[in-house]
Design a protein around this motif. Structure first.
Motif, PDB file in Angstrom:
ATOM      1  N   VAL A  74       0.801  -1.035  -0.079  1.00 15.76           N
ATOM      2  CA  VAL A  74       0.123  -0.027   0.067  1.00 15.76           C
ATOM      3  C   VAL A  74       0.911   1.181  -0.104  1.00 15.76           C
ATOM      4  O   VAL A  74       1.743   1.365   0.794  1.00 15.76           O
ATOM      5  CB  VAL A  74      -0.833  -0.150   1.057  1.00 15.76           C
ATOM      6  CG1 VAL A  74      -1.784   1.345   1.105  1.00 15.76           C
ATOM      7  CG2 VAL A  74      -1.930  -1.228   1.195  1.00 15.76           C
ATOM      8  N   ASP A  75       0.721   2.033  -1.167  1.00 14.87           N
ATOM      9  CA  ASP A  75       1.555   3.332  -1.158  1.00 14.87           C
ATOM     10  C   ASP A  75       2.976   3.054  -1.075  1.00 14.87           C
ATOM     11  O   ASP A  75       3.877   3.582  -0.236  1.00 14.87           O
ATOM     12  CB  ASP A  75       1.255   4.305  -0.181  1.00 14.87           C
ATOM     13  CG  ASP A  75      -0.356   4.737  -0.243  1.00 14.87           C
ATOM     14  OD1 ASP A  75      -0.792   4.738  -1.547  1.00 14.87           O
ATOM     15  OD2 ASP A  75      -0.875   5.125   0.672  1.00 14.87           O
ATOM     16  N   GLY A  76       3.500   2.015  -1.610  1.00 17.24           N
ATOM     17  CA  GLY A  76       5.163   1.575  -1.386  1.00 17.24           C
ATOM     18  C   GLY A  76       5.393   0.888  -0.281  1.00 17.24           C
ATOM     19  O   GLY A  76       6.713   0.681   0.124  1.00 17.24           O
ATOM     20  N   GLN A  77       4.458   0.789   0.805  1.00 16.63           N
ATOM     21  CA  GLN A  77       4.889   0.173   1.901  1.00 16.63           C
ATOM     22  C   GLN A  77       4.118  -1.157   2.129  1.00 16.63           C
ATOM     23  O   GLN A  77       2.939  -1.408   1.772  1.00 16.63           O
ATOM     24  CB  GLN A  77       4.674   0.937   3.129  1.00 16.63           C
ATOM     25  CG  GLN A  77       5.362   2.408   3.221  1.00 16.63           C
ATOM     26  CD  GLN A  77       4.952   3.073   4.362  1.00 16.63           C
ATOM     27  OE1 GLN A  77       4.219   2.746   5.085  1.00 16.63           O
ATOM     28  NE2 GLN A  77       5.724   4.328   4.480  1.00 16.63           N
ATOM     29  N   VAL A  78       4.719  -2.116   2.917  1.00 10.70           N
ATOM     30  CA  VAL A  78       4.303  -3.186   3.170  1.00 10.70           C
ATOM     31  C   VAL A  78       3.509  -3.126   4.196  1.00 10.70           C
ATOM     32  O   VAL A  78       3.963  -2.538   5.351  1.00 10.70           O
ATOM     33  CB  VAL A  78       5.187  -4.419   3.203  1.00 10.70           C
ATOM     34  CG1 VAL A  78       4.831  -5.801   3.571  1.00 10.70           C
ATOM     35  CG2 VAL A  78       5.909  -4.694   2.118  1.00 10.70           C
ATOM     36  N   LYS A  79       2.050  -3.738   4.224  1.00 13.52           N
ATOM     37  CA  LYS A  79       1.347  -3.524   5.458  1.00 13.52           C
ATOM     38  C   LYS A  79       0.598  -4.635   5.642  1.00 13.52           C
ATOM     39  O   LYS A  79       0.150  -5.682   4.560  1.00 13.52           O
ATOM     40  CB  LYS A  79       0.203  -2.737   5.089  1.00 13.52           C
ATOM     41  CG  LYS A  79       0.026  -1.296   5.912  1.00 13.52           C
ATOM     42  CD  LYS A  79      -0.765  -0.278   5.707  1.00 13.52           C
ATOM     43  CE  LYS A  79      -2.120  -0.692   6.323  1.00 13.52           C
ATOM     44  NZ  LYS A  79      -2.924   0.631   6.218  1.00 13.52           N
ATOM     45  N   ARG A  80       0.160  -5.282   6.592  1.00 11.73           N
ATOM     46  CA  ARG A  80      -0.759  -6.506   7.076  1.00 11.73           C
ATOM     47  C   ARG A  80      -2.171  -5.871   7.264  1.00 11.73           C
ATOM     48  O   ARG A  80      -2.254  -5.032   7.907  1.00 11.73           O
ATOM     49  CB  ARG A  80      -0.297  -7.127   8.467  1.00 11.73           C
ATOM     50  CG  ARG A  80       1.128  -7.991   8.154  1.00 11.73           C
ATOM     51  CD  ARG A  80       1.019  -8.966   9.421  1.00 11.73           C
ATOM     52  NE  ARG A  80       2.331  -9.575   9.384  1.00 11.73           N
ATOM     53  CZ  ARG A  80       2.317 -10.772   8.577  1.00 11.73           C
ATOM     54  NH1 ARG A  80       1.204 -11.334   7.943  1.00 11.73           N
ATOM     55  NH2 ARG A  80       3.677 -11.462   8.494  1.00 11.73           N
ATOM     56  N   SER A 121     -10.183 -11.459  -6.540  1.00 14.20           N
ATOM     57  CA  SER A 121     -10.498 -10.232  -7.712  1.00 14.20           C
ATOM     58  C   SER A 121      -9.301  -9.276  -7.756  1.00 14.20           C
ATOM     59  O   SER A 121      -9.393  -8.297  -8.691  1.00 14.20           O
ATOM     60  CB  SER A 121     -11.826  -9.930  -7.384  1.00 14.20           C
ATOM     61  OG  SER A 121     -11.778  -9.244  -6.369  1.00 14.20           O
ATOM     62  N   HIS A 122      -8.196  -9.513  -7.113  1.00 14.41           N
ATOM     63  CA  HIS A 122      -7.016  -8.673  -7.149  1.00 14.41           C
ATOM     64  C   HIS A 122      -7.333  -7.217  -6.779  1.00 14.41           C
ATOM     65  O   HIS A 122      -6.788  -6.471  -7.618  1.00 14.41           O
ATOM     66  CB  HIS A 122      -6.294  -8.677  -8.505  1.00 14.41           C
ATOM     67  CG  HIS A 122      -6.082 -10.159  -8.824  1.00 14.41           C
ATOM     68  ND1 HIS A 122      -5.071 -10.947  -8.501  1.00 14.41           N
ATOM     69  CD2 HIS A 122      -6.609 -11.031  -9.980  1.00 14.41           C
ATOM     70  CE1 HIS A 122      -4.714 -11.979  -8.822  1.00 14.41           C
ATOM     71  NE2 HIS A 122      -5.738 -12.088  -9.868  1.00 14.41           N
ATOM     72  N   LYS A 123      -8.014  -7.111  -5.683  1.00 17.03           N
ATOM     73  CA  LYS A 123      -8.285  -5.580  -5.148  1.00 17.03           C
ATOM     74  C   LYS A 123      -7.265  -5.463  -4.386  1.00 17.03           C
ATOM     75  O   LYS A 123      -7.078  -4.170  -4.143  1.00 17.03           O
ATOM     76  CB  LYS A 123      -9.672  -5.542  -4.812  1.00 17.03           C
ATOM     77  CG  LYS A 123     -10.905  -5.780  -5.437  1.00 17.03           C
ATOM     78  CD  LYS A 123     -12.220  -5.498  -4.687  1.00 17.03           C
ATOM     79  CE  LYS A 123     -13.319  -6.007  -5.699  1.00 17.03           C
ATOM     80  NZ  LYS A 123     -14.626  -5.556  -4.860  1.00 17.03           N
ATOM     81  N   VAL A 124      -6.330  -6.140  -4.074  1.00 15.18           N
ATOM     82  CA  VAL A 124      -5.081  -5.785  -3.322  1.00 15.18           C
ATOM     83  C   VAL A 124      -3.946  -6.207  -3.864  1.00 15.18           C
ATOM     84  O   VAL A 124      -3.818  -7.190  -4.867  1.00 15.18           O
ATOM     85  CB  VAL A 124      -5.170  -6.432  -1.688  1.00 15.18           C
ATOM     86  CG1 VAL A 124      -5.990  -5.748  -0.940  1.00 15.18           C
ATOM     87  CG2 VAL A 124      -5.310  -8.087  -1.999  1.00 15.18           C
ATOM     88  N   ASN A 125      -2.685  -5.624  -3.849  1.00 14.26           N
ATOM     89  CA  ASN A 125      -1.546  -5.776  -4.251  1.00 14.26           C
ATOM     90  C   ASN A 125      -0.661  -6.638  -3.433  1.00 14.26           C
ATOM     91  O   ASN A 125      -0.273  -6.223  -2.592  1.00 14.26           O
ATOM     92  CB  ASN A 125      -0.863  -4.732  -4.926  1.00 14.26           C
ATOM     93  CG  ASN A 125       0.208  -4.713  -5.678  1.00 14.26           C
ATOM     94  OD1 ASN A 125       0.685  -5.949  -6.042  1.00 14.26           O
ATOM     95  ND2 ASN A 125       1.053  -3.905  -6.182  1.00 14.26           N
ATOM     96  N   ARG A 126      -0.728  -8.028  -3.821  1.00 15.36           N
ATOM     97  CA  ARG A 126       0.240  -9.103  -2.900  1.00 15.36           C
ATOM     98  C   ARG A 126       1.689  -9.361  -3.445  1.00 15.36           C
ATOM     99  O   ARG A 126       2.384 -10.083  -3.392  1.00 15.36           O
ATOM    100  CB  ARG A 126      -0.693 -10.262  -2.924  1.00 15.36           C
ATOM    101  CG  ARG A 126      -1.636 -10.061  -1.990  1.00 15.36           C
ATOM    102  CD  ARG A 126      -2.354 -11.431  -1.699  1.00 15.36           C
ATOM    103  NE  ARG A 126      -1.442 -12.069  -0.715  1.00 15.36           N
ATOM    104  CZ  ARG A 126      -1.674 -13.242  -0.411  1.00 15.36           C
ATOM    105  NH1 ARG A 126      -2.753 -14.034  -0.783  1.00 15.36           N
ATOM    106  NH2 ARG A 126      -0.708 -13.996   0.512  1.00 15.36           N
ATOM    107  N   ASP A 127       2.009  -8.349  -4.598  1.00 15.46           N
ATOM    108  CA  ASP A 127       3.406  -8.426  -5.433  1.00 15.46           C
ATOM    109  C   ASP A 127       4.515  -7.961  -4.362  1.00 15.46           C
ATOM    110  O   ASP A 127       5.023  -6.865  -4.511  1.00 15.46           O
ATOM    111  CB  ASP A 127       3.427  -7.879  -6.551  1.00 15.46           C
ATOM    112  CG  ASP A 127       2.353  -8.268  -7.551  1.00 15.46           C
ATOM    113  OD1 ASP A 127       1.991  -9.567  -7.518  1.00 15.46           O
ATOM    114  OD2 ASP A 127       1.986  -7.667  -8.446  1.00 15.46           O
ATOM    115  N   ILE A 128       4.778  -8.831  -3.291  1.00 20.33           N
ATOM    116  CA  ILE A 128       5.961  -8.498  -2.486  1.00 20.33           C
ATOM    117  C   ILE A 128       7.063  -9.057  -2.540  1.00 20.33           C
ATOM    118  O   ILE A 128       7.300 -10.381  -2.806  1.00 20.33           O
ATOM    119  CB  ILE A 128       5.273  -8.449  -0.956  1.00 20.33           C
ATOM    120  CG1 ILE A 128       4.261  -7.871  -0.819  1.00 20.33           C
ATOM    121  CG2 ILE A 128       6.414  -7.989   0.013  1.00 20.33           C
ATOM    122  CD1 ILE A 128       3.338  -8.131   0.314  1.00 20.33           C
TER     123      ILE A 128
END
Length: 63
Positions: A40-46, A56-63
């Motif tokens: 989220v905004d370039g930061q990893v959040k839980r 449906s790929h509403k969140v970006n999990r490309d970590i």
């Protein structure tokens, strides 16, 4: 664990079990919530996210 999705806002729903004789007892339906790491905004959040939002790929999990 929280019972709501931080993306779509899905939360526990309530209703009744209805028997054949039409007796009613209270029950709940809980969403399938997973605690995942998202970008989220370039930061990893839980976040607590429902599986429908994950699928449906509403969140970006490309970590």
């Amino acid at each position: 664990m929280a019972n709501y999705c931080e993306v779509c806002g899905k939360k526990t729903a309530t209703g009744f079990n209805v028997s054949h004789s039409h007796l009613k007892t209270k029950r709940t339906w809980k969403p399938n919530i997973q605690r995942v790491r998202v970008l989220v905004d370039g930061q990893v959040k839980r976040m607590n996210v429902c599986t429908r939002c994950l699928r449906s790929h509403k969140v970006n999990r490309d970590i």
